[in-house]
Design an enzyme around this catalytic site. Structure first.
Site, PDB file in Angstrom:
ATOM      1  N   CYS A 107       0.875  -1.164   0.000  1.00 44.88           N
ATOM      2  CA  CYS A 107       0.000   0.000   0.000  1.00 44.88           C
ATOM      3  C   CYS A 107       0.912   1.213   0.000  1.00 44.88           C
ATOM      4  CB  CYS A 107      -0.916   0.022   1.228  1.00 44.88           C
ATOM      5  SG  CYS A 107      -1.982   1.484   1.281  1.00 44.88           S
ATOM      6  N   CYS A 110      -0.633   4.389   2.399  1.00 43.37           N
ATOM      7  CA  CYS A 110      -0.740   4.277   3.857  1.00 43.37           C
ATOM      8  C   CYS A 110      -0.479   2.828   4.262  1.00 43.37           C
ATOM      9  CB  CYS A 110      -2.095   4.767   4.344  1.00 43.37           C
ATOM     10  SG  CYS A 110      -3.499   4.061   3.452  1.00 43.37           S
ATOM     11  N   CYS A 112      -3.316   0.133   3.798  1.00 43.62           N
ATOM     12  CA  CYS A 112      -4.534  -0.626   3.539  1.00 43.62           C
ATOM     13  C   CYS A 112      -4.201  -2.113   3.502  1.00 43.62           C
ATOM     14  CB  CYS A 112      -5.155  -0.195   2.212  1.00 43.62           C
ATOM     15  SG  CYS A 112      -5.778   1.503   2.250  1.00 43.62           S
TER      16      CYS A 112
END
Length: 206
Positions: A107, A110, A112
């Site tokens: 990700c 961030c 996820c």
């Protein structure tokens, strides 16, 4: 790049662990957090809402062609049919490793992550070095995890988002034809479902 299971520089992991422990201690001292309740939550995500769920999905895909096809068409529905739903498990796609193609998940924005089938994301998955390098030099990152692929095997990196999260279905190890789904699930690691590892062989898992 630090990983939680290799003999590399663990400074980032150690710093994160220290911060979390300090925060937990402070909140407990102020009576805002019950340590026992916190341990129960962590245990739930590590064992129930965690990698064991994903391992059961993989084992079923290895042994049930109809389920495998459903998983490939609509992973959210197929996984949901096994009772694995909930936070960050609403939009899932399964990608299948083959001798010619290896999948890897990151990700870049961030962290996820499909909690319903993989549990809590490991610290290294959320780290900036992994998020950047997995895209730029995936083979080098895989090598640091101990995964060296044949030269002819391509690597595809999938970028998880809030709209779509991924689970890698690793290749079934050779010599496992006589194993039942429960035994097969024991061969499936969290890293193999992220793509930074391979499924264990029976000899290694024993």
């Amino acid at each position: 790049m630090p990983h939680d299971h290799h003999d590399h520089d663990h400074s980032e992991l150690d710093d994160m662990t220290a911060r979390v422990m300090a925060l937990e201690t402070l909140l407990a001292q102020k009576g805002l957090v019950d340590p026992a309740a916190l341990d129960a939550v962590i245990e739930t995500y590590e064992t129930k809402v965690g990698p064991r769920n994903g391992a059961q999905v993989v084992a079923r895909a290895w042994t049930n062609p109809e389920f495998r096809d459903w998983l490939e068409r609509d992973a959210t529905a197929a996984i949901g049919s096994m009772g694995f739903t909930g936070r960050q498990g609403e939009h899932l796609q399964a990608v299948f490793n083959t001798p010619d193609l290896h999948h890897m998940v990151v990700c870049t924005l961030c962290s996820c992550y499909p909690w319903s089938v993989l549990g809590l994301p490991p610290v290294w998955y959320k780290s900036a070095p992994y998020r950047a390098r997995a895209v730029r030099e995936p083979r080098a990152v895989l090598a640091e995890f101990g995964v060296t692929l044949p030269e002819g095997t391509k690597v595809r990196v999938w970028d998880s988002t809030a709209e779509m999260r991924y689970i890698v279905i690793p290749m079934r190890p050779a010599g496992t034809e006589g194993l039942d789904p429960e035994a097969l699930a024991d061969l499936v690691t969290r890293d193999s479902m992220i793509g930074t590892g391979l499924a264990l062989t029976p000899e290694v898992a024993a």
